[in-house]
Write a protein that holds these residues in place. Structure first.
Motif, PDB file in Angstrom:
ATOM      1  N   GLU A  42     -31.389  24.172-105.138  1.00 42.26           N
ATOM      2  CA  GLU A  42     -30.486  23.327-104.341  1.00 42.26           C
ATOM      3  C   GLU A  42     -29.196  24.077-104.012  1.00 42.26           C
ATOM      4  O   GLU A  42     -28.624  23.910-102.925  1.00 42.26           O
ATOM      5  CB  GLU A  42     -30.161  22.034-105.089  1.00 42.26           C
ATOM      6  CG  GLU A  42     -31.324  21.081-105.232  1.00 42.26           C
ATOM      7  CD  GLU A  42     -31.810  20.493-103.898  1.00 42.26           C
ATOM      8  OE1 GLU A  42     -31.032  20.464-102.928  1.00 42.26           O
ATOM      9  OE2 GLU A  42     -32.978  20.078-103.849  1.00 42.26           O
ATOM     10  N   THR A  43     -28.734  24.908-104.963  1.00 40.13           N
ATOM     11  CA  THR A  43     -27.496  25.670-104.726  1.00 40.13           C
ATOM     12  C   THR A  43     -27.697  26.671-103.595  1.00 40.13           C
ATOM     13  O   THR A  43     -26.836  26.812-102.708  1.00 40.13           O
ATOM     14  CB  THR A  43     -27.063  26.386-106.027  1.00 40.13           C
ATOM     15  OG1 THR A  43     -26.838  25.398-107.034  1.00 40.13           O
ATOM     16  CG2 THR A  43     -25.793  27.199-105.826  1.00 40.13           C
ATOM     17  N   ASN A  62     -24.294  32.443-111.838  1.00 41.90           N
ATOM     18  CA  ASN A  62     -25.129  32.702-113.013  1.00 41.90           C
ATOM     19  C   ASN A  62     -25.721  31.367-113.457  1.00 41.90           C
ATOM     20  O   ASN A  62     -25.110  30.615-114.219  1.00 41.90           O
ATOM     21  CB  ASN A  62     -24.272  33.300-114.138  1.00 41.90           C
ATOM     22  CG  ASN A  62     -23.983  34.765-113.929  1.00 41.90           C
ATOM     23  OD1 ASN A  62     -24.886  35.562-113.651  1.00 41.90           O
ATOM     24  ND2 ASN A  62     -22.711  35.139-114.035  1.00 41.90           N
ATOM     25  N   ASN A  63     -26.920  31.071-112.940  1.00 36.59           N
ATOM     26  CA  ASN A  63     -27.502  29.735-113.138  1.00 36.59           C
ATOM     27  C   ASN A  63     -28.727  29.733-114.051  1.00 36.59           C
ATOM     28  O   ASN A  63     -28.994  28.742-114.723  1.00 36.59           O
ATOM     29  CB  ASN A  63     -27.870  29.170-111.755  1.00 36.59           C
ATOM     30  CG  ASN A  63     -28.812  28.001-111.848  1.00 36.59           C
ATOM     31  OD1 ASN A  63     -28.423  26.887-112.188  1.00 36.59           O
ATOM     32  ND2 ASN A  63     -30.097  28.247-111.564  1.00 36.59           N
ATOM     33  N   CYS A 109     -28.375  34.465 -98.723  1.00 39.85           N
ATOM     34  CA  CYS A 109     -28.584  34.289-100.171  1.00 39.85           C
ATOM     35  C   CYS A 109     -29.455  35.389-100.783  1.00 39.85           C
ATOM     36  O   CYS A 109     -30.479  35.763-100.219  1.00 39.85           O
ATOM     37  CB  CYS A 109     -29.258  32.948-100.445  1.00 39.85           C
ATOM     38  SG  CYS A 109     -28.267  31.536 -99.964  1.00 39.85           S
ATOM     39  N   VAL A 110     -29.044  35.872-101.950  1.00 37.20           N
ATOM     40  CA  VAL A 110     -29.874  36.750-102.772  1.00 37.20           C
ATOM     41  C   VAL A 110     -30.449  35.870-103.874  1.00 37.20           C
ATOM     42  O   VAL A 110     -29.689  35.270-104.651  1.00 37.20           O
ATOM     43  CB  VAL A 110     -29.059  37.901-103.382  1.00 37.20           C
ATOM     44  CG1 VAL A 110     -29.980  38.874-104.102  1.00 37.20           C
ATOM     45  CG2 VAL A 110     -28.263  38.617-102.307  1.00 37.20           C
ATOM     46  N   ALA A 127     -24.174  34.975-101.052  1.00 32.56           N
ATOM     47  CA  ALA A 127     -24.168  34.364-102.389  1.00 32.56           C
ATOM     48  C   ALA A 127     -25.399  34.820-103.156  1.00 32.56           C
ATOM     49  O   ALA A 127     -26.513  34.776-102.621  1.00 32.56           O
ATOM     50  CB  ALA A 127     -24.154  32.839-102.276  1.00 32.56           C
ATOM     51  N   MET A 128     -25.197  35.266-104.384  1.00 35.31           N
ATOM     52  CA  MET A 128     -26.311  35.658-105.262  1.00 35.31           C
ATOM     53  C   MET A 128     -26.505  34.564-106.300  1.00 35.31           C
ATOM     54  O   MET A 128     -25.541  34.167-106.968  1.00 35.31           O
ATOM     55  CB  MET A 128     -25.988  36.994-105.927  1.00 35.31           C
ATOM     56  CG  MET A 128     -27.017  37.434-106.934  1.00 35.31           C
ATOM     57  SD  MET A 128     -26.619  39.036-107.660  1.00 35.31           S
ATOM     58  CE  MET A 128     -27.040  40.109-106.322  1.00 35.31           C
ATOM     59  N   ILE A 129     -27.752  34.089-106.448  1.00 36.41           N
ATOM     60  CA  ILE A 129     -28.022  32.963-107.357  1.00 36.41           C
ATOM     61  C   ILE A 129     -29.154  33.353-108.300  1.00 36.41           C
ATOM     62  O   ILE A 129     -30.249  33.716-107.842  1.00 36.41           O
ATOM     63  CB  ILE A 129     -28.416  31.698-106.557  1.00 36.41           C
ATOM     64  CG1 ILE A 129     -27.288  31.310-105.597  1.00 36.41           C
ATOM     65  CG2 ILE A 129     -28.751  30.525-107.478  1.00 36.41           C
ATOM     66  CD1 ILE A 129     -27.661  31.358-104.153  1.00 36.41           C
ATOM     67  N   THR A 130     -28.934  33.260-109.601  1.00 38.26           N
ATOM     68  CA  THR A 130     -30.018  33.495-110.552  1.00 38.26           C
ATOM     69  C   THR A 130     -30.725  32.170-110.848  1.00 38.26           C
ATOM     70  O   THR A 130     -30.134  31.096-110.689  1.00 38.26           O
ATOM     71  CB  THR A 130     -29.512  34.132-111.869  1.00 38.26           C
ATOM     72  OG1 THR A 130     -28.767  33.149-112.598  1.00 38.26           O
ATOM     73  CG2 THR A 130     -28.634  35.347-111.606  1.00 38.26           C
TER      74      THR A 130
END
Ligand code: NAD
Length: 262
Positions: free
Chosen positions: A19-20, A87-88, A31-32, A7-10
């Motif tokens: 938290e995500t 896209n956070n 995670c990225v 999962a990639m999270i900005t």
């Protein structure tokens, strides 16, 4: 190819982003983490390690699309797969249309709309040959509700929802689902930054007034948004795409003009 899903999270150092990432790690993902160079990712990376996950940190500013593209490339070079993109990240100035500068307007749209659009494209290019993937855009109930104090942000979130529907249509045949998650009031740095006059007493009054309007009578912990995101990314939501999911404790749907205590 990595055996575990990725999962990639900005905005991964932020309240909802952190938290995500942890929530994905707890469910077996690596995670990225995309974050600003000035951000402190250590609290998040410590919790990912405790959950048994691996992580890759890509630091940079999302107004720089070359950086954003290089983060996708780094992920592929390391793990050869991307299963979920969140896209956070967002940037918002609390200022009215009367006073906003063009630079602030353009930065907001760049971080909240342009970067998500292009990162989605670069991730989808990797997801298409996989035959599967999920893109979640963290929008806001402000995509459809206005307070008059953040015109660029509200416009960007409205367009982000529209982008969700557009990308779901384009990528659906390739097995890629695209959703918006639209939070209400969440207890994070951005959530607390709500007063035009920057006075804490004003911010406290706004918070109290909003809590009285929210049917659940409280702001959410960012973990509650993270769990919704991870659930929507899972196969439990396999037929959900091209729509916006509001996670706001019932706030958006209540519009009672009556001062009734329930
Ligand atoms: P936050 O301030 O904790 O996190 C935002 C993150 O975005 C930060 O970590 C910051 O480093 C990152 N960011 C900002 N500008 C950036 C840039 N130029 N390049 C790279 N990263 C950048 O806020 P949050 O509440 O966790 O916000 C997460 C998401 O939730 C945002 O999309 C926001 O619009 C949305 N949201 C929040 C609320 C709320 O009440 N907190 C309500 C509705 C929607």
């Amino acid at each position: 190819m990595n055996e575990r899903p990725v999962a990639m999270i900005t905005g991964a150092a932020g309240g909802i982003g952190g938290e995500t990432a942890v929530c994905f790690a707890e469910r077996g993902y690596d995670c990225v983490l995309l974050a600003l160079p000035s951000d402190d990712l250590e609290p998040v990376t410590n919790r990912i390690e405790q959950a048994g996950g691996q992580f890759l940190c890509c630091l940079g500013d999302l107004t720089d699309l070359d950086y954003a593209k290089s983060a996708v490339e780094q992920c592929m070079a390391t793990w050869r797969r991307i299963d979920v993109l969140v896209n956070n990240a967002a940037w918002r100035e609390i200022i009215t249309m009367r006073k906003i500068e063009l630079a602030s307007w353009e930065k907001t749209l760049r971080v909240c709309l342009t970067a998500p659009a292009f990162i989605s494209r670069w991730c989808a290019e990797q997801m298409e040959p996989q035959g599967k993937g999920v893109i979640i855009n963290v929008s806001s109930i402000q995509s459809q509700m206005a307070a008059g104090i953040s015109p660029a942000y509200v416009a960007a979130k409205g367009a982000l929802d529209s982008l969700t529907y557009e990308l779901a249509t384009l990528y659906g045949p390739a097995g890629i689902r695209v959703l918006s998650v639209n939070p209400g009031a969440i207890d994070t740095a951005m959530g607390k930054d709500i007063a035009v006059d920057q006075q804490q007493t004003t911010a406290d009054k706004i918070r109290q007034a909003s809590e009285e309007m929210i049917p659940l009578r409280r702001w959410a912990h960012p973990r509650e948004i993270a769990r919704s995101i991870v659930m929507l990314a899972s196969d439990d939501a396999s037929y959900l795409t091209g729509t916006s999911i509001t996670v706001d404790g019932g706030w958006k749907q209540q519009c009672s003009p009556y001062p009734i205590k329930h």
